[in-house]
Design an enzyme around this catalytic site. Structure first.
Site, PDB file in Angstrom:
ATOM      1  N   VAL A   1       0.810  -1.237   0.056  1.00 46.94           N
ATOM      2  CA  VAL A   1       0.258   0.112  -0.111  1.00 46.94           C
ATOM      3  C   VAL A   1       0.823   1.178  -0.016  1.00 46.94           C
ATOM      4  CG1 VAL A   1      -1.871   1.074   1.350  1.00 46.94           C
ATOM      5  CG2 VAL A   1      -1.763  -1.175   1.146  1.00 46.94           C
ATOM      6  N   SER A   2       0.797   2.106  -1.032  1.00 47.17           N
ATOM      7  CA  SER A   2       1.567   2.985  -0.980  1.00 47.17           C
ATOM      8  C   SER A   2       0.850   4.339  -1.973  1.00 47.17           C
ATOM      9  CB  SER A   2       3.174   2.715  -1.761  1.00 47.17           C
ATOM     10  OG  SER A   2       2.816   1.974  -2.911  1.00 47.17           O
ATOM     11  N   VAL A   3       1.063   5.563  -1.479  1.00 42.81           N
ATOM     12  CA  VAL A   3       0.574   6.682  -2.240  1.00 42.81           C
ATOM     13  C   VAL A   3       1.713   7.750  -2.543  1.00 42.81           C
ATOM     14  CG1 VAL A   3      -1.019   8.637  -2.010  1.00 42.81           C
ATOM     15  CG2 VAL A   3      -1.691   6.512  -0.955  1.00 42.81           C
TER      16      VAL A   3
ATOM     17  N   PHE B   1       3.797 -10.312   4.506  1.00 37.80           N
ATOM     18  CA  PHE B   1       3.537 -10.385   3.046  1.00 37.80           C
ATOM     19  C   PHE B   1       3.517  -8.907   2.587  1.00 37.80           C
ATOM     20  CE2 PHE B   1      -0.498 -11.350   5.358  1.00 37.80           C
ATOM     21  CZ  PHE B   1      -1.451 -10.174   5.051  1.00 37.80           C
TER      22      PHE B   1
ATOM     23  N   GLY C   1      -7.778  11.208  -0.874  1.00 39.64           N
ATOM     24  CA  GLY C   1      -8.595  10.243  -0.975  1.00 39.64           C
ATOM     25  C   GLY C   1      -8.091   8.885  -1.751  1.00 39.64           C
TER      26      GLY C   1
ATOM     27  N   ARG D   1      -3.629  12.679   1.124  1.00 40.80           N
ATOM     28  CA  ARG D   1      -4.514  13.397   1.629  1.00 40.80           C
ATOM     29  C   ARG D   1      -5.636  13.796   0.734  1.00 40.80           C
ATOM     30  NH1 ARG D   1      -0.468  14.931   5.266  1.00 40.80           N
ATOM     31  NH2 ARG D   1      -0.632  14.240   7.105  1.00 40.80           N
TER      32      ARG D   1
ATOM     33  N   TYR E   1      -5.093   2.413   9.655  1.00 48.33           N
ATOM     34  CA  TYR E   1      -5.976   1.501   9.141  1.00 48.33           C
ATOM     35  C   TYR E   1      -7.332   1.254  10.126  1.00 48.33           C
ATOM     36  CZ  TYR E   1      -2.506   0.478   5.699  1.00 48.33           C
ATOM     37  OH  TYR E   1      -1.873   0.669   4.485  1.00 48.33           O
TER      38      TYR E   1
ATOM     39  N   LEU F   1      -6.005   6.359  -0.948  1.00 45.05           N
ATOM     40  CA  LEU F   1      -6.167   5.234  -0.254  1.00 45.05           C
ATOM     41  C   LEU F   1      -7.657   4.855  -0.013  1.00 45.05           C
ATOM     42  CD1 LEU F   1      -5.084   2.780   1.394  1.00 45.05           C
ATOM     43  CD2 LEU F   1      -4.774   4.258   3.458  1.00 45.05           C
TER      44      LEU F   1
ATOM     45  N   SER G   1       2.222  -0.954   8.579  1.00 46.19           N
ATOM     46  CA  SER G   1       3.431  -0.230   8.722  1.00 46.19           C
ATOM     47  C   SER G   1       3.221   1.075   9.309  1.00 46.19           C
ATOM     48  CB  SER G   1       4.087  -0.027   7.240  1.00 46.19           C
ATOM     49  OG  SER G   1       3.041   1.050   6.611  1.00 46.19           O
ATOM     50  N   GLU G   2       1.859   1.470   9.437  1.00 49.20           N
ATOM     51  CA  GLU G   2       1.790   2.691  10.317  1.00 49.20           C
ATOM     52  C   GLU G   2       0.366   2.338  10.885  1.00 49.20           C
ATOM     53  OE1 GLU G   2       2.488   6.781   9.104  1.00 49.20           O
ATOM     54  OE2 GLU G   2       2.923   5.686   6.860  1.00 49.20           O
TER      55      GLU G   2
END
Length: 403
Positions: free
Chosen positions: A78-80, A403, A88, A86, A119, A90, A114-115
């Site tokens: 998962v990466s932006v 994973f 939207g 900020r 979530y 994700l 990771s953070e």
């Protein structure tokens, strides 16, 4: 913003995007490994025009739950892009994932966060816990249980899945939160020749107790600490049918020559080792942390698929901002053999968010603790404890597979 598939021809672009966000530079071996893994995944991209500005991958998995197993989506990569935070991105990628989960019949989604701050607002809750244990092996390991006297043997890593796989699968059924493993998973995730980003770790070693049908095994590597300092044993996984077998394996690890510490980065919160240690100054739990985060995507399917330890007849008022089909009042009714979960208009016994129900689903978190923290509302006194009793499992959920 557009959300859609990342075709196989653009996997290298996705890898470049992940490297940008995670501040990594991948050599060709690493890129090849990522290509192979991403080909196994659902790949969701966020596009601002033509450029890829977001990536989410989801590997199809089978997760053990109380009384069985369910297909689930293992969320990763998962990466932006830093230019599109900020906005939207994700949220849009997860909305696309929920649609794909429904189409694939995956009532659960799981991830390693990771953070951790991110979530929860998307309905994930910490469904399993881990503890990191360290043993001072500069002196003989003191145990209160006599180790199993059967001989130990080392098994080549390439042969290990065939030898220890049946025992792993048997123990997987006893404890929720664990994944089915195919040949790829054993070789690339559990027993790769080189540990990712750990140049000072040696190759994987597998020690087995017992004959053709092992009663236990341990997978470990030895860390080169450099100079004249004793090396350290890094435990990856240990499974044992009895405390005596566990004692034999721990003693073996602590007795490895030229080492002075055994470190197990992830053990169950109810592991027997701290209980059977003769000296708790020698065996120390140095970290406790959330591990696998769980999200109920299809609450009805998830609840009716698991087994229950006690009868329940409660109305839950469930909030789920992302998936309206899950939101509302539902009567949960269970007995030893059946479970129903049906929409009703009756007054609620408990009000809670899908995040809290997800955390409790595998039996790892307790509703009474969440009630005490003010995170759920009890309208009928004792309702939280009743549901806790029904969610109870003999072993706490646990996983080590990342994973």
């Amino acid at each position: 913003m557009r959300f859609g598939d990342i075709p196989e021809a653009r996997i290298d672009r996705a890898i470049d995007h992940a490297g940008l966000v995670f501040h990594d530079t991948y050599d060709e071996d690493e890129r090849a490994g990522h290509r192979t893994f991403l080909r196994r995944c659902e790949r969701v991209g966020a596009y601002d025009g033509e450029p890829l500005v977001g990536l989410l991958a989801a590997v199809p998995l089978q997760l053990s739950i109380p009384g069985g197993q369910l297909p689930c989506s293992g969320v990763t990569f998962v990466s932006v892009a830093p230019t599109h935070r900020r906005r939207g991105v994700l949220t849009g990628m997860l909305d696309e994932l929920w649609r794909r989960c429904a189409a694939a019949g995956q009532p659960l989604a799981v991830l390693w966060a990771s953070e951790a701050a991110i979530y929860g607002r998307f309905g994930f809750g910490p469904g399993t816990q881990l503890q990191t244990v360290e043993i001072d092996s500069s002196r003989p390991l003191d145990l209160r249980v006599t180790p199993d006297p059967r001989p130990l043997r080392l098994v080549p890593a390439a042969d290990a899945p065939a030898v220890i796989g049946p025992l792993y699968e048997a123990t997987r059924g006893e404890r929720a939160g664990r994944f089915a493993r195919d040949v790829y998973w054993w070789s690339e995730s559990v027993l790769p020749e080189k540990a990712e980003d750990e140049d000072d770790l040696g190759p994987p070693r597998v020690v087995v107790l017992g004959g053709d049908q092992p009663a236990g095994y341990a997978i470990y590597r030895v860390r080169d600490t450099g100079g004249d300092a004793p090396d350290a044993v890094e435990l990856i996984e240990l499974e044992a049918e009895t405390p005596a077998v566990a004692a034999a394996l721990w003693k073996y690890l602590a007795d490895i020559d030229l080492t002075a510490k055994v470190r197990a980065w992830a053990r169950p919160a109810d592991d027997v080792l701290p209980l059977i240690a003769g000296d708790r100054d020698q065996v120390r739990v140095v970290r406790e942390a959330p591990a696998l985060w769980v999200r109920l995507v299809d609450v009805t399917t998830a609840l009716t698929a698991r087994s229950w330890a006690a009868p329940v007849d409660l109305v839950l008022d469930l909030r789920d901002a992302a998936l309206p089909a899950n939101e509302g009042r539902f009567r949960l009714t269970t007995d030893a053999k059946t479970c129903t979960y049906e929409r009703v208009t009756d007054p609620a016994d408990l009000s809670l968010d899908v995040r809290e129900l997800s955390a409790c689903y595998l039996g790892g978190a307790r509703l009474v603790h969440l009630l005490r923290a003010g995170l759920i509302t009890e309208h009928t006194p004792g309702a939280a404890r009743v549901l806790d009793d029904a969610l109870h499992t003999e072993y706490l959920p646990f996983t080590t597979d990342e994973f």
